[in-house]
Design an enzyme around this catalytic site. Structure first.
Site, mmCIF file in Angstrom:
data_model
loop_
_atom_site.group_PDB
_atom_site.id
_atom_site.type_symbol
_atom_site.label_atom_id
_atom_site.label_comp_id
_atom_site.label_asym_id
_atom_site.label_seq_id
_atom_site.Cartn_x
_atom_site.Cartn_y
_atom_site.Cartn_z
ATOM 1 N N ASP A 1 0.859 -1.183 0.000
ATOM 2 C CA ASP A 1 0.000 0.000 0.000
ATOM 3 C C ASP A 1 0.900 1.239 0.000
ATOM 4 O O ASP A 1 1.625 1.481 0.971
ATOM 5 C CB ASP A 1 -0.894 -0.038 1.252
ATOM 6 C CG ASP A 1 -1.926 1.062 1.251
ATOM 7 O OD1 ASP A 1 -1.973 1.854 0.287
ATOM 8 O OD2 ASP A 1 -2.689 1.134 2.234
ATOM 9 N N ASP B 1 -2.800 2.465 -6.005
ATOM 10 C CA ASP B 1 -1.758 2.486 -4.975
ATOM 11 C C ASP B 1 -1.725 1.248 -4.094
ATOM 12 O O ASP B 1 -1.039 1.230 -3.089
ATOM 13 C CB ASP B 1 -1.912 3.737 -4.102
ATOM 14 C CG ASP B 1 -3.072 3.628 -3.149
ATOM 15 O OD1 ASP B 1 -4.123 3.122 -3.570
ATOM 16 O OD2 ASP B 1 -2.932 4.044 -1.991
ATOM 17 N N GLU B 2 -2.444 0.212 -4.483
ATOM 18 C CA GLU B 2 -2.528 -0.974 -3.625
ATOM 19 C C GLU B 2 -2.518 -2.234 -4.469
ATOM 20 O O GLU B 2 -3.168 -2.275 -5.511
ATOM 21 C CB GLU B 2 -3.868 -0.976 -2.889
ATOM 22 C CG GLU B 2 -3.833 -0.593 -1.444
ATOM 23 C CD GLU B 2 -5.233 -0.724 -0.870
ATOM 24 O OE1 GLU B 2 -5.599 -1.838 -0.472
ATOM 25 O OE2 GLU B 2 -5.956 0.279 -0.834
HETATM 26 MG MG LIG Z 1 -2.329 4.000 0.084
#
Ligand SMILES: [Mg+2]
Length: 265
Positions: free
Chosen positions: A14, A79-80
Site C-alpha cells: 500500500d 496504490d494498492e
Molecule cells: Mg495507500
C-alpha cells in the site's frame, strides 16, 4: 492420509498517501506543507487538481518493480496490490525479504514510500500492511495468526461494515475472539453465505487467490480547470465522479488515501 497444502506467502503493498506523495515529490513548493485530509484542518483549503495520468504513470512504475519479483499481482487500485510470492523470481529466501526489497526499490528508484504486510493469505496481509503504516513492514507468520487476529475488533474483517458490526454487537460479538466463539449454524442463520465467510475469517482462513487480471478500480475520468477551484465547489463534482466510477467499498479507502489538497496561506 492428511494432505496439507503448503503455506502461501502473500504480500499486500500500500503506497503511503499516494497522490499527495507524488504531488509533494514533484513540486518542491509543496514540501513540508499539509496536503492530505487537510479540509478538516484548514477549512479554507484550496483544492489541488488531481493529475490522474501522472498517478497512473507512477503506478505503472511501481508495478514494474513488482514484476521483477512475481507475475501474480492483483492491483486493487492505483496504490494498492496483492502479490503472491509463494515462489518468487529473484530467489530471495523469504517473503519478508521480498517485501523489504520491494519497499527499498520503491524508495530508491521512485522516491516514494510504501507499507507492506506479509502473511499466509490476502486478508491477513491487508490488515498487516496497515499495522506499521506509513513506511512500515509487518509480518504475520502462520503460528502468529491467532495472537494477531483475536484481539482485533470485528470491523477489521473484510466485509464487516456498520450494519454487520451492529448485528454482531447484538450477538455480543465485538472482537474477533468473540466471533470465534460463534458456531457455524448460528452465523449462517444470521448472515447466510457471508456467515460462512465470517466463520473462516475468524479462524484466519482465506483461500481466495491472488487474481492477476482483476481490473484496476480507480478514478478514470479527468477534468481540467483554468484556475484552482475551492474544495467546497469541487466536492459535489468529486462526489458525482466517485459515484460513477468507484465501487462503494473502494470509495472510502480512496478518500482516506487523500486527494491532494493545498492549504491557502
Ligand atoms: Mg495507500
Amino acid at each position: 492420509m492428511v494432505c496439507e497444502m503448503a503455506a502461501r506467502k502473500i504480500i499486500h503493498i500500500d503506497m503511503d498517501a499516494f497522490y499527495a506523495s507524488v504531488e509533494q515529490r514533484d513540486d518542491p513548493q509543496l514540501h513540508g506543507k499539509p496536503v492530505v485530509r487537510a479540509e478538516r484542518l484548514c477549512p479554507n483549503a484550496t483544492f489541488l487538481l488531481p493529475d490522474f495520468p501522472r498517478y497512473r504513470a507512477v503506478s505503472s512504475q511501481v508495478r514494474e518493480i513488482f514484476k521483477r519479483h512475481t507475475d501474480l499481482i492483483e492491483p486493487l487500485s492505483l496504490d494498492e496490490a496483492y502479490l503472491d510470492v509463494s515462489e518468487n523470481k529473484t530467489g530471495l529466501p523469504t517473503a519478508t525479504q521480498v517485501a523489504r526489497t520491494i519497499r527499498e526499490q520503491i524508495r530508491s528508484e521512485l522516491s516514494l514510500t510504501a507499507s507492506a504486510g506479509v502473511a499466509p493469505n490476502k486478508f491477513l496481509a491487508k490488515i498487516a500492511s496497515d499495522r506499521k503504516k506509513p513506511n512500515g513492514l509487518f509480518v504475520i507468520q502462520p503460528e502468529e495468526i491467532d495472537s494477531f487476529l483475536l484481539p482485533l475488533p470485528v470491523d477489521r474483517l473484510p466485509g464487516v461494515g456498520k450494519v454487520t458490526e451492529e448485528k454482531l454487537k447484538h450477538l455480543e460479538v465485538q472482537t474477533i475472539a468473540d466471533l470465534r466463539r460463534m458456531d457455524l449454524p448460528t452465523l449462517e442463520g444470521r448472515f447466510g453465505r457471508y456467515g460462512v465467510r465470517l466463520y473462516e475469517l475468524a479462524r484466519g482462513i482465506d483461500n481466495s487467490e491472488v487474481v492477476p487480471d482483476r481490473p484496476t478500480q480507480s478514478i478514470s475520468a479527468e477534468d481540467t480547470f483554468e484556475q484552482d477551484v475551492l474544495l467546497a465547489e469541487m466536492e459535489p463534482m468529486i462526489r458525482k465522479l466517485a459515484e460513477h466510477t468507484w465501487t462503494a467499498s473502494r470509495k472510502e479507502s480512496q478518500l482516506k488515501t487523500g486527494l491532494p489538497i493545498r492549504c491557502s496561506p
